[in-house]
Design a protein around this motif. Structure first.
Motif, PDB file in Angstrom:
ATOM      1  N   ASN A 245      -2.854   6.229  20.658  1.00 42.61           N
ATOM      2  CA  ASN A 245      -1.602   5.946  21.365  1.00 42.61           C
ATOM      3  C   ASN A 245      -1.442   4.482  21.727  1.00 42.61           C
ATOM      4  OD1 ASN A 245      -0.345   8.492  21.478  1.00 42.61           O
ATOM      5  ND2 ASN A 245      -1.722   9.154  23.118  1.00 42.61           N
ATOM      6  N   ALA A 246      -2.568   3.809  21.992  1.00 37.95           N
ATOM      7  CA  ALA A 246      -2.499   2.411  22.422  1.00 37.95           C
ATOM      8  C   ALA A 246      -3.869   1.780  22.315  1.00 37.95           C
ATOM      9  CB  ALA A 246      -1.995   2.311  23.864  1.00 37.95           C
ATOM     10  N   TYR A 270       2.117  -1.035  22.646  1.00 32.87           N
ATOM     11  CA  TYR A 270       2.156   0.377  22.255  1.00 32.87           C
ATOM     12  C   TYR A 270       3.590   0.794  21.908  1.00 32.87           C
ATOM     13  CZ  TYR A 270       3.601   1.325  27.143  1.00 32.87           C
ATOM     14  OH  TYR A 270       4.253   1.355  28.356  1.00 32.87           O
ATOM     15  N   GLU A 271       3.697   1.802  21.032  1.00 34.00           N
ATOM     16  CA  GLU A 271       4.996   2.237  20.524  1.00 34.00           C
ATOM     17  C   GLU A 271       5.581   3.399  21.316  1.00 34.00           C
ATOM     18  OE1 GLU A 271       4.576   3.169  16.414  1.00 34.00           O
ATOM     19  OE2 GLU A 271       4.173   1.103  15.798  1.00 34.00           O
ATOM     20  N   ASN A 272       4.752   4.349  21.701  1.00 30.66           N
ATOM     21  CA  ASN A 272       5.248   5.580  22.297  1.00 30.66           C
ATOM     22  C   ASN A 272       5.812   5.320  23.699  1.00 30.66           C
ATOM     23  OD1 ASN A 272       5.697   8.130  23.364  1.00 30.66           O
ATOM     24  ND2 ASN A 272       3.738   8.981  22.702  1.00 30.66           N
ATOM     25  N   PRO A 273       7.124   5.444  23.898  1.00 33.73           N
ATOM     26  CA  PRO A 273       7.701   5.144  25.211  1.00 33.73           C
ATOM     27  C   PRO A 273       7.306   6.147  26.280  1.00 33.73           C
ATOM     28  CG  PRO A 273       9.368   6.112  23.796  1.00 33.73           C
ATOM     29  CD  PRO A 273       8.164   5.878  22.928  1.00 33.73           C
ATOM     30  N   TYR A 274       6.715   7.281  25.864  1.00 32.89           N
ATOM     31  CA  TYR A 274       6.249   8.268  26.838  1.00 32.89           C
ATOM     32  C   TYR A 274       4.854   7.940  27.374  1.00 32.89           C
ATOM     33  CZ  TYR A 274      10.151  11.218  25.337  1.00 32.89           C
ATOM     34  OH  TYR A 274      11.404  11.713  25.057  1.00 32.89           O
ATOM     35  N   LEU A 275       4.200   6.925  26.804  1.00 33.45           N
ATOM     36  CA  LEU A 275       2.889   6.546  27.304  1.00 33.45           C
ATOM     37  C   LEU A 275       3.014   6.083  28.762  1.00 33.45           C
ATOM     38  CD1 LEU A 275      -0.101   6.063  26.139  1.00 33.45           C
ATOM     39  CD2 LEU A 275       0.489   3.670  26.381  1.00 33.45           C
ATOM     40  N   TYR A 276       2.067   6.474  29.552  1.00 35.86           N
ATOM     41  CA  TYR A 276       2.089   6.232  31.001  1.00 35.86           C
ATOM     42  C   TYR A 276       0.774   5.528  31.336  1.00 35.86           C
ATOM     43  CZ  TYR A 276       3.282   7.815  35.837  1.00 35.86           C
ATOM     44  OH  TYR A 276       3.618   7.910  37.158  1.00 35.86           O
ATOM     45  N   PRO A 277       0.728   4.199  31.263  1.00 32.25           N
ATOM     46  CA  PRO A 277      -0.552   3.496  31.413  1.00 32.25           C
ATOM     47  C   PRO A 277      -1.308   3.841  32.688  1.00 32.25           C
ATOM     48  CG  PRO A 277       1.112   1.999  30.579  1.00 32.25           C
ATOM     49  CD  PRO A 277       1.825   3.270  30.937  1.00 32.25           C
ATOM     50  N   TYR A 278      -0.592   3.967  33.796  1.00 31.78           N
ATOM     51  CA  TYR A 278      -1.266   4.281  35.056  1.00 31.78           C
ATOM     52  C   TYR A 278      -1.988   5.627  34.973  1.00 31.78           C
ATOM     53  CZ  TYR A 278      -2.083   5.603  39.901  1.00 31.78           C
ATOM     54  OH  TYR A 278      -2.672   6.030  41.066  1.00 31.78           O
ATOM     55  N   MET A 279      -1.335   6.617  34.372  1.00 30.67           N
ATOM     56  CA  MET A 279      -1.959   7.931  34.270  1.00 30.67           C
ATOM     57  C   MET A 279      -3.101   7.940  33.252  1.00 30.67           C
ATOM     58  SD  MET A 279      -0.758   9.711  36.639  1.00 30.67           S
ATOM     59  CE  MET A 279      -1.623  11.210  36.165  1.00 30.67           C
ATOM     60  N   GLU A 442       6.543  13.904  24.268  1.00 27.94           N
ATOM     61  CA  GLU A 442       6.106  13.594  25.622  1.00 27.94           C
ATOM     62  C   GLU A 442       4.623  13.901  25.765  1.00 27.94           C
ATOM     63  OE1 GLU A 442       8.528  14.588  29.000  1.00 27.94           O
ATOM     64  OE2 GLU A 442      10.195  15.180  27.672  1.00 27.94           O
ATOM     65  N   ILE A 443       3.947  13.144  26.625  1.00 23.61           N
ATOM     66  CA  ILE A 443       2.511  13.322  26.863  1.00 23.61           C
ATOM     67  C   ILE A 443       2.332  14.067  28.175  1.00 23.61           C
ATOM     68  CG2 ILE A 443       0.305  12.141  27.182  1.00 23.61           C
ATOM     69  CD1 ILE A 443       1.477   9.770  25.624  1.00 23.61           C
ATOM     70  N   ASP A 444       1.555  15.142  28.130  1.00 22.10           N
ATOM     71  CA  ASP A 444       1.317  15.961  29.323  1.00 22.10           C
ATOM     72  C   ASP A 444       0.076  15.444  30.041  1.00 22.10           C
ATOM     73  OD1 ASP A 444       1.370  17.951  31.225  1.00 22.10           O
ATOM     74  OD2 ASP A 444       0.374  19.442  29.963  1.00 22.10           O
ATOM     75  N   TYR A 445       0.296  14.793  31.188  1.00 18.22           N
ATOM     76  CA  TYR A 445      -0.821  14.224  31.941  1.00 18.22           C
ATOM     77  C   TYR A 445      -1.267  15.171  33.049  1.00 18.22           C
ATOM     78  CZ  TYR A 445       0.014   9.750  29.625  1.00 18.22           C
ATOM     79  OH  TYR A 445       0.154   8.757  28.690  1.00 18.22           O
ATOM     80  N   PRO A 446      -2.571  15.309  33.245  1.00 21.86           N
ATOM     81  CA  PRO A 446      -3.062  16.164  34.342  1.00 21.86           C
ATOM     82  C   PRO A 446      -2.614  15.618  35.699  1.00 21.86           C
ATOM     83  CG  PRO A 446      -4.848  15.562  32.835  1.00 21.86           C
ATOM     84  CD  PRO A 446      -3.670  14.715  32.476  1.00 21.86           C
ATOM     85  N   LYS A 447      -2.396  16.503  36.619  1.00 26.62           N
ATOM     86  CA  LYS A 447      -2.019  16.093  37.971  1.00 26.62           C
ATOM     87  C   LYS A 447      -3.218  15.471  38.669  1.00 26.62           C
ATOM     88  CE  LYS A 447      -0.020  17.891  42.265  1.00 26.62           C
ATOM     89  NZ  LYS A 447       0.472  19.108  42.984  1.00 26.62           N
ATOM     90  N   PRO A 448      -3.056  14.324  39.346  1.00 26.85           N
ATOM     91  CA  PRO A 448      -4.177  13.722  40.073  1.00 26.85           C
ATOM     92  C   PRO A 448      -4.773  14.685  41.099  1.00 26.85           C
ATOM     93  CG  PRO A 448      -2.342  12.186  39.917  1.00 26.85           C
ATOM     94  CD  PRO A 448      -1.825  13.497  39.430  1.00 26.85           C
ATOM     95  N   ARG A 497       7.585   4.697  33.561  1.00 28.84           N
ATOM     96  CA  ARG A 497       6.179   4.942  33.265  1.00 28.84           C
ATOM     97  C   ARG A 497       5.351   3.659  33.140  1.00 28.84           C
ATOM     98  NH1 ARG A 497       9.408   8.528  30.940  1.00 28.84           N
ATOM     99  NH2 ARG A 497       9.833   7.166  29.174  1.00 28.84           N
ATOM    100  N   TYR A 498       5.909   2.599  32.543  1.00 27.52           N
ATOM    101  CA  TYR A 498       5.042   1.429  32.352  1.00 27.52           C
ATOM    102  C   TYR A 498       4.760   0.684  33.653  1.00 27.52           C
ATOM    103  CZ  TYR A 498       9.417  -1.354  31.789  1.00 27.52           C
ATOM    104  OH  TYR A 498      10.648  -1.944  31.937  1.00 27.52           O
ATOM    105  N   CYS A 499       5.606   0.829  34.666  1.00 28.51           N
ATOM    106  CA  CYS A 499       5.359   0.166  35.938  1.00 28.51           C
ATOM    107  C   CYS A 499       4.200   0.844  36.662  1.00 28.51           C
ATOM    108  CB  CYS A 499       6.599   0.197  36.821  1.00 28.51           C
ATOM    109  SG  CYS A 499       6.299  -0.471  38.472  1.00 28.51           S
ATOM    110  N   PRO A 500       3.142   0.102  37.028  1.00 29.81           N
ATOM    111  CA  PRO A 500       1.982   0.721  37.679  1.00 29.81           C
ATOM    112  C   PRO A 500       2.151   0.889  39.188  1.00 29.81           C
ATOM    113  CG  PRO A 500       1.568  -1.605  37.372  1.00 29.81           C
ATOM    114  CD  PRO A 500       2.925  -1.332  36.757  1.00 29.81           C
TER     115      PRO A 500
END
Length: 553
Positions: A245-246, A270-279, A442-448, A497-500
């Motif tokens: 992904n990145a 990275y290309e995928n706009p659904y990527l969530y760097p913080y997660m 979309e990327i399914d991220y686990p809940k913190p 998503r990209y904003c941390p």
């Protein structure tokens, strides 16, 4: 430029930014000529408040600037004792042996430090030799005049403007700030500095150079179980959870007092706009190797910062009439080594020597071409040329080929002084690398879980960020319609998503959708200014003293 009448102060050199580059320049100027009038402007509430870096410090710059730094009590006391590299899979890790790696990649002889604390100490050294340092003074505007040929020249900066209303009008307690003028202005604002950007665009300094490339670095400080703490241990990882992904990786540095720096870097091409760097960072901490280290500990600080990654090919022209770019404003990070502080210091030293020579030689006002010549032929060039192909290889070929061929290239450069590949070019900018949402899932991220991983807003509270809410929003939209009319349907509005720091939100759906900017959360990472696919967000300085208040990042 505004038509506000301001008081003015004259200096020999005005330096914007009290990071390692700006402070090194200030100290070196006074070492050469104690009579020079030098001022450093810092937008943070104190020196170090906005400094975030890994950091394993190569002391070569400091050795040159203050050779007796140990005797003077520099907060540089944890030497690297063990150097680890791992390739991570989802459930396991494979250690990469140290022996195949080029010598330049070794961290032995380096120190694990808080660069915030190093800069606080450097500020003390600067003030001891007569440098004036004004904290809480955001430099918000360039002061221009004309040279003898009628061409624009940087003459100073405006700093210390306070008290505007949210709509930009002057409030009842408005302070217009001051013009601080100098024979030379040194821009040491860090990555994507707002004034540096103005100067670069006006003089087209990137013409003929590759576009700058960037990463987003996120970092937490943890206090861990003393039984697990290994002071002086440095660990870097690649692979999971980013995968294809990145690009990116992590760092884990054991400093003193049972504390550990845990950091994660995501390359912003990275290309995928659904990527969530913080997660991705939060998920990384659940890897068995990392989780075992952190379990039973507590997170005590969080922050984020963009990193310049373009290297040698992306360094722009560094001088204009009246001003120069230093440190990360110039993009001097050695990406494979994950180090830039030494080059920042060396750039400050070189700029100071060029400016002092021009002033002493009666050439004040001349463009400091000697500084650029020094940077492109001296130790900074030696450091960056050896690794110039690693980043473009990673971007074009992926992680594994870049490890193999990048390592080979670094070896030949280190041993024989030449590259088998010449100088590879970077592709498009990180903003243009963003792909359309319809091409990705979309990327399914686990809940913190609140123990190892944390939601974004909770973590931002550990950056101790504060902005006066009655001021204008410092995150300017060139066209307020673009986020909903263009970025949302085309890119699923990746600012969410990209904003941390959770600054950007899309509230509502369909015709009711609204783009909201929570500028109070901003940690000044500059990712939005870099990654927005429409290049519609302009990061400008809030009023001085606002933003994060990092304790010892």
């Amino acid at each position: 430029m505004s038509d506000v009448t301001r008081e003015s102060m004259e200096y020999d050199v005005v330096i914007v930014g009290a990071g390692p580059a700006g402070l090194s320049a200030a100290i070196r100027l006074k070492q050469i000529d104690p009579d020079l009038e030098v001022v450093v402007l810092e937008k943070g509430s104190e020196v170090g408040a906005h400094i975030l870096s890994g950091a394993v410090l190569d002391t070569s710059g400091l050795d040159q600037l203050i050779p007796d730094w140990k005797d003077k009590g520099a907060p540089i006391t944890v030497p690297v004792k063990k150097d680890n590299f791992y390739m991570l899979g989802e459930a396991g890790a494979m250690r990469i042996p140290n022996w195949p790696m080029p010598k330049l990649m070794s961290n032995h002889g380096k120190y694990i430090v808080s660069m915030g604390n190093v800069c606080r100490w450097m500020a003390e050294q600067a003030e001891a030799v007569g440098v004036e340092i004004f904290s809480g003074m955001a430099a918000s505007e360039i002061v221009w005049d004309k040279d003898e040929n009628g061409k624009d020249r940087v003459a100073g900066v405006v700093a210390g403007e306070f008290g505007r209303n949210p709509d930009g009008s002057e409030g009842p307690g408005y302070e217009p700030g001051m013009e601080l003028r100098g024979k030379y202005v040194m821009l040491a604002e860090g990555v994507r500095g707002s004034l540096s950007k103005v100067v670069m665009e006006k003089f087209d300094l990137s013409k003929g150079h590759c576009p700058q490339k960037f990463g987003l670095g996120m970092k937490e400080i943890w206090e861990i179980d003393p039984a697990k703490h290994r002071e002086g241990t440095v660990t870097h990882t690649m692979g999971w959870p980013l995968g294809k992904n990145a690009g990116g990786g992590s760092f884990i540095y054991h400093l003193e007092n049972n504390q550990v720096y845990v950091g994660f870097v995501v390359h912003l091409n990275y290309e995928n706009p659904y990527l969530y760097p913080y997660m991705e960072f939060q998920r990384f901490k659940h890897h068995p190797m990392v989780a075992e280290l952190l379990e039973g500990g507590k997170r005590v600080a969080y922050g984020a910062r963009a990193i310049s990654e373009g290297g040698w090919q992306s360094i722009p022209k560094l001088t204009v009439p009246g001003a120069v770019l230093l440190g990360c404003s110039a993009g001097l990070v050695n990406v494979p080594r994950i180090k830039g502080n030494h080059n920042a210091m060396l750039s400050g030293i070189a700029a100071a020597e060029a400016a002092a020579a021009a002033i002493q030689g009666g050439r004040a006002g001349d463009e400091l071409i000697d500084y650029e010549a020094d940077l492109r032929s001296g130790p900074i060039a030696t450091d960056l040329k050896k690794v110039r192909n690693v980043k473009p290889m990673w971007s074009k070929w992926g992680m594994i080929p870049s490890l193999v061929f990048g390592g080979l290239d670094m070896w030949t450069n280190d041993l024989f002084g030449f590259s088998l590949f010449g100088t590879l070019k970077h592709g498009k900018s990180d903003a243009k690398s963003t792909g359309e949402a319809k091409k990705f899932k979309e990327i399914d991220y686990p809940k913190p879980d609140g123990k190892l991983s944390f939601d974004r807003l909770t973590n931002v509270s550990f950056s101790f960020t504060n902005h006066e809410e009655s001021q204008p929003c410092h995150l300017k939209l060139k066209d307020p319609a673009i986020p909903i009319a263009v970025n949302l349907p085309k890119y699923a509005e990746p600012a969410q998503r990209y904003c941390p720091a959770g600054v950007y939100e899309v509230i509502g759906e369909g015709a009711e959708a609204k783009f909201q900017i929570n500028f109070q959360n901003c940690v000044h990472c500059k990712t939005c200014d870099i990654k927005d696919p429409s290049q519609n967000i302009d990061w400008t300085t809030p009023q001085g003293g606002d933003g994060p208040n990092y304790p010892n990042m």
